[in-house]
Design a protein around this motif. Structure first.
Motif, PDB file in Angstrom:
ATOM      1  N   ALA A 226       0.828  -1.210   0.000  1.00 33.98           N
ATOM      2  CA  ALA A 226       0.000   0.000   0.000  1.00 33.98           C
ATOM      3  C   ALA A 226       0.863   1.260   0.000  1.00 33.98           C
ATOM      4  O   ALA A 226       0.568   2.242  -0.699  1.00 33.98           O
ATOM      5  N   LEU A 227       1.953   1.245   0.767  1.00 33.35           N
ATOM      6  CA  LEU A 227       2.853   2.399   0.818  1.00 33.35           C
ATOM      7  C   LEU A 227       3.517   2.632  -0.540  1.00 33.35           C
ATOM      8  O   LEU A 227       3.605   3.773  -1.020  1.00 33.35           O
ATOM      9  N   ASN A 228       3.970   1.567  -1.176  1.00 37.15           N
ATOM     10  CA  ASN A 228       4.600   1.693  -2.489  1.00 37.15           C
ATOM     11  C   ASN A 228       3.607   2.187  -3.537  1.00 37.15           C
ATOM     12  O   ASN A 228       3.955   3.005  -4.404  1.00 37.15           O
ATOM     13  N   ALA A 229       2.360   1.714  -3.458  1.00 33.35           N
ATOM     14  CA  ALA A 229       1.334   2.161  -4.407  1.00 33.35           C
ATOM     15  C   ALA A 229       1.055   3.652  -4.253  1.00 33.35           C
ATOM     16  O   ALA A 229       0.921   4.390  -5.248  1.00 33.35           O
ATOM     17  N   ALA A 230       0.972   4.119  -3.000  1.00 33.31           N
ATOM     18  CA  ALA A 230       0.737   5.553  -2.760  1.00 33.31           C
ATOM     19  C   ALA A 230       1.906   6.395  -3.270  1.00 33.31           C
ATOM     20  O   ALA A 230       1.709   7.454  -3.886  1.00 33.31           O
ATOM     21  N   ASN A 231       3.130   5.952  -3.047  1.00 29.80           N
ATOM     22  CA  ASN A 231       4.309   6.683  -3.544  1.00 29.80           C
ATOM     23  C   ASN A 231       4.344   6.730  -5.061  1.00 29.80           C
ATOM     24  O   ASN A 231       4.668   7.767  -5.655  1.00 29.80           O
ATOM     25  N   ASN A 232       4.005   5.618  -5.700  1.00 25.10           N
ATOM     26  CA  ASN A 232       3.980   5.597  -7.160  1.00 25.10           C
ATOM     27  C   ASN A 232       2.938   6.546  -7.727  1.00 25.10           C
ATOM     28  O   ASN A 232       3.177   7.231  -8.732  1.00 25.10           O
ATOM     29  N   LYS A 233       1.777   6.582  -7.085  1.00 33.75           N
ATOM     30  CA  LYS A 233       0.714   7.477  -7.558  1.00 33.75           C
ATOM     31  C   LYS A 233       1.119   8.938  -7.426  1.00 33.75           C
ATOM     32  O   LYS A 233       0.946   9.742  -8.355  1.00 33.75           O
ATOM     33  N   ALA A 234       1.715   9.287  -6.277  1.00 30.67           N
ATOM     34  CA  ALA A 234       2.156  10.679  -6.074  1.00 30.67           C
ATOM     35  C   ALA A 234       3.252  11.053  -7.059  1.00 30.67           C
ATOM     36  O   ALA A 234       3.253  12.178  -7.612  1.00 30.67           O
ATOM     37  N   ARG A 235       4.164  10.144  -7.323  1.00 34.69           N
ATOM     38  CA  ARG A 235       5.241  10.419  -8.267  1.00 34.69           C
ATOM     39  C   ARG A 235       4.701  10.581  -9.689  1.00 34.69           C
ATOM     40  O   ARG A 235       5.152  11.455 -10.441  1.00 34.69           O
ATOM     41  N   THR A 236       3.736   9.773 -10.069  1.00 34.45           N
ATOM     42  CA  THR A 236       3.147   9.872 -11.408  1.00 34.45           C
ATOM     43  C   THR A 236       2.434  11.213 -11.597  1.00 34.45           C
ATOM     44  O   THR A 236       2.561  11.868 -12.643  1.00 34.45           O
ATOM     45  N   ILE A 237       1.683  11.654 -10.578  1.00 37.64           N
ATOM     46  CA  ILE A 237       0.969  12.938 -10.665  1.00 37.64           C
ATOM     47  C   ILE A 237       1.962  14.087 -10.775  1.00 37.64           C
ATOM     48  O   ILE A 237       1.806  15.013 -11.578  1.00 37.64           O
ATOM     49  N   SER A 238       3.022  14.021  -9.978  1.00 40.68           N
ATOM     50  CA  SER A 238       4.037  15.088  -9.998  1.00 40.68           C
ATOM     51  C   SER A 238       4.715  15.178 -11.357  1.00 40.68           C
ATOM     52  O   SER A 238       4.891  16.274 -11.918  1.00 40.68           O
ATOM     53  N   ARG A 239       5.068  14.038 -11.904  1.00 39.89           N
ATOM     54  CA  ARG A 239       5.730  14.044 -13.204  1.00 39.89           C
ATOM     55  C   ARG A 239       4.794  14.505 -14.302  1.00 39.89           C
ATOM     56  O   ARG A 239       5.188  15.197 -15.252  1.00 39.89           O
TER      57      ARG A 239
END
Length: 363
Positions: A340-353
């Motif tokens: 769950a933590l990795n999924a949240a980090n990936n989502k935030a990184r995708t939005i930022s990029r």
């Protein structure tokens, strides 16, 4: 397990096996073992092939869970007549009879029954795989693949029960009054055209010599010299009519057997679980560990840590270190939290990029 649908009953039994393998829960089973065993007995008597196989597997797993409890012996006495009848019934399919051989020997091993019952069952197993002995004219019997699987399962079950025999009694087992079993007869199985039969027979010879030498260092020296040449041929087999994988597996197994027969050495295997280490330095321990691995699969480390029966079998000193080793449920929760933590980090990184790549952000 009592529903009308046969496939539904099979699914329930398979799910119970998975649950009891993944987690050590003896008290849960002990409170319900009569109900579970009643359904297992009904499936063994009246079910189809798949249902009988699943029921036999579930019976073995329950015995592993209950361990040294008196309930294990009660389960064994309840289910033994049914399993024994099917094992000896030639009208039953060979694969089902093979499952019964395996389940009955495992339950006998786990329940700690009298040595007389062990020897009797070994004779009954030997009457099954004796069909793979050489014919009267010295020819190799032509048996089907299904029958070979049955014979290999019977030999493997016989090998497991052999680990319970006192070294002082080994000569009486292989040279009994009925002359049904002998080293010469057992060595005939090495000429079988089926790999499983040859490997199980080689394992039986290694176990016999290990137990015999524990009692008498000069145990069957003449026979050991005679059989060495046959073992060498199997350890260096390069016949092209056999599958490459089969040749590789056969050579590796018989190299270890030949090294033990000639030099009395066993390759040491170390099994690490948690902060403990199990050393498999005898053929007896290797056989017992192999059987338990076949029952428990990857979850054997959990049972080596928590299951008192397995710790007694392998003489693991000290109480189970349950405080230091996380349980299966805790491990699963930790994995879920990390995912769950990795999924949240990936989502935030995708939005930022995505925002930085958008050209409208320049305006």
């Amino acid at each position: 397990m009592a529903q009308k649908s046969s496939q539904g009953r099979v699914n329930c039994q398979e799910q119970l096996v998975k649950a009891f393998v993944k987690k050590y829960m003896p008290m849960f089973i002990k409170e319900r073992y009569f109900t579970i065993c009643d359904n297992i007995e009904r499936s063994l008597k009246k079910g189809g092939g798949a249902e009988k196989a699943a029921a036999a597997e579930l019976a073995t797993v329950i015995c592993v869970q209950l361990g040294n409890d008196d309930s294990t012996e009660e389960i064994y006495k309840l289910l033994k007549p049914v399993l024994l009848t099917m094992m000896c019934d030639t009208s039953v399919a060979a694969n089902i009879r093979a499952k019964c051989c395996t389940a009955l020997s495992n339950m006998t091993f786990l329940s700690g029954c009298e040595i007389g019952d062990v020897i009797l069952l070994m004779h009954q197993l030997e009457s099954i795989f004796s069909a793979s002995y050489l014919k009267g004219d010295g020819g190799v019997p032509n048996i089907t693949v299904e029958t070979a699987v049955l014979h290999a399962a019977a030999i493997s079950a016989w090998n497991l029960l052999l680990t319970l025999v006192n070294p002082a009694d080994i000569d009486a087992v292989i040279n009994n009054e009925a002359k049904r079993m002998s080293l010469d007869k057992l060595s005939e199985l090495l000429e079988s055209i089926h790999l499983e039969v040859r490997m199980s027979a080689g394992e039986a010879l290694a176990l016999i010599f290990e137990l015999g030498r524990n009692y008498d260092e000069a145990f069957e020296e003449d026979f050991a010299m005679d059989i060495s040449e046959t073992l060498k041929q199997l350890a260096t087999d390069s016949h092209k009519y056999r599958a490459k994988k089969d040749r590789k597996q056969q050579r590796a197994t018989f190299r270890d057997i030949l090294q033990f027969i000639e030099n009395d050495t066993v390759p040491e295997i170390q099994v690490k679980f948690g902060k403990e280490v199990l050393v498999l330095d005898t053929w007896t321990r290797r056989k017992q560990y192999e059987i338990l691995c076949n029952i428990l699969g990857p979850s054997i480390n959990i049972h080596l840590t928590e299951n008192e029966l397995l710790r007694d079998i392998f003489e693991i000193v000290g109480p189970p270190p349950t405080t230091d080793i996380p349980t299966y449920a805790q491990s699963q929760q930790e994995r879920s939290r990390k995912r769950a933590l990795n999924a949240a980090n990936n989502k935030a990184r995708t939005i930022s990029r995505g925002k930085n790549r958008d050209k409208r952000s320049d305006f």
